[in-house]
Design an enzyme around this catalytic site. Structure first.
Site, mmCIF file in Angstrom:
data_model
loop_
_atom_site.group_PDB
_atom_site.id
_atom_site.type_symbol
_atom_site.label_atom_id
_atom_site.label_comp_id
_atom_site.label_asym_id
_atom_site.label_seq_id
_atom_site.Cartn_x
_atom_site.Cartn_y
_atom_site.Cartn_z
ATOM 1 N N PRO A 73 72.656 29.452 37.647
ATOM 2 C CA PRO A 73 72.383 29.350 38.877
ATOM 3 C C PRO A 73 71.538 28.237 39.528
ATOM 4 O O PRO A 73 70.430 28.001 39.278
ATOM 5 C CB PRO A 73 71.523 30.779 39.572
ATOM 6 C CG PRO A 73 70.877 31.364 38.236
ATOM 7 C CD PRO A 73 71.476 30.215 37.168
ATOM 8 N N GLU A 74 72.425 27.393 40.159
ATOM 9 C CA GLU A 74 71.799 26.144 41.025
ATOM 10 C C GLU A 74 72.317 26.684 42.376
ATOM 11 O O GLU A 74 72.934 27.721 42.753
ATOM 12 C CB GLU A 74 72.092 24.928 40.592
ATOM 13 C CG GLU A 74 71.591 24.581 38.964
ATOM 14 C CD GLU A 74 71.835 23.059 38.665
ATOM 15 O OE1 GLU A 74 72.299 22.135 39.334
ATOM 16 O OE2 GLU A 74 72.199 22.796 37.643
#
Length: 269
Positions: free
Chosen positions: A2-3
């Site tokens: 997750p970015e």
DNA sequence: AACGGAACCTGAAAGC
DNA sequence: TGCTTTCAGGTTCCGT
């Protein structure tokens, strides 16, 4: 994984699954991820009135003013299953609405779920810098001027800019033809502008790639690398075909093309 | 004050 | 093939 783009996709999913719904069943046993006891009891019968994102954080606002904050760490993800589906591998929490059973999975336990009173938030959330999608990048130059660290390292500092991770930083710098080793406070206005464009371009691109299958939310094992240079040491630069270089800064891999960096124009602040 | 590095975990991929 | 090492998109703490 997750970015900012992945977290935004997660936000849209959770919003679609639980937004406006009353939690009719919850399981959130305390763990390294789930901070505090009795979270399930606090959530049952509450309505989730909004699902927001800021940087890499999700905030599920409740009808009593409190909010559940969710950070996905390295391996956290929200998925939807049937209510009858038994506990999944690495399932750390579960929120059931009338029409969806939503599970939080996190093998490495680097994520975080915590309930906060109205107006309160995790310290890291309060300290976030501007979010590129929510606030724009007008303040990018000022943020970068605060540090002499290499630009690549500075981009990962969530207090300077929220939501950028190792991949997005790498991709944005390549798009902007900037040297990851250049000091953040030595960027010219033209370079900052190129970087802002590069950031928005890679965020939009990644969002479009990740969002394409948000309904199924299927596990992709061995999915191919959609990025321009990330993870592609030795492969030809998509622009100039020169071999891409890998470099480690602050313990994180960066990939760039030494051949198509744009020469500096000397317009130093 | 600011920085690099280790630590926190587990699994997949690469290396031998 | 199977065992070992390396690496991973996150943050945080610790020592310099």
């Amino acid at each position: 994984m997750p970015e900012l783009p992945e977290v935004e996709v997660a936000r849209r999913s959770v919003e679609a699954w639980l937004g406006g719904q009353v939690v009719i069943h919850a399981e959130l046993p305390a763990s390294r991820v789930v901070r505090g006891n009795g979270l399930a009891g606090a959530l049952v019968d509450r309505r989730i009135v909004e699902v927001q994102r800021r940087g890499k954080w999700l905030r599920l606002g409740l009808d009593d003013g409190r909010a559940l904050f969710s950070h996905l760490g390295m391996t956290g993800k929200w998925v939807r299953r049937e209510r009858s589906t038994p506990k999944l591998p690495y399932e750390r929490a579960r929120l059931d609405g009338k029409s969806a059973s939503v599970r939080y999975l996190d093998p490495r336990l680097f994520g975080r779920l915590e309930l906060f009173a109205e107006g309160e938030a995790p310290r890291a959330f309060d300290e976030l810098g501007p979010d590129p999608l929510l606030d724009g990048l007008g303040g990018l130059g000022a943020a970068l001027a605060k540090t002499s660290r290499p630009i690549k390292v500075a981009l990962l500092d969530q207090t300077l800019l929220a939501g950028i991770g190792n991949i997005q930083a790498t991709e944005a710098l390549w798009r902007a033809r900037l040297d990851p080793r250049q000091r953040a406070n030595r960027m010219t206005k033209a370079e900052v502008k190129r970087l802002a464009r590069g950031l928005l371009a890679t965020l939009a691109y990644t969002l479009s790639v990740e969002d394409s299958d948000e309904i199924s939310y299927v596990e992709e094992a061995g999915a191919d690398n959609p990025f321009r240079v990330y993870g592609r040491e030795g492969e030809p630069c998509p622009r100039c075909k020169a071999a891409l270089t890998r470099l480690v800064q602050a313990g994180r891999s960066t990939f760039y093309c030494a051949a198509c960096l744009k020469p500096s124009d000397g317009d130093r602040p």
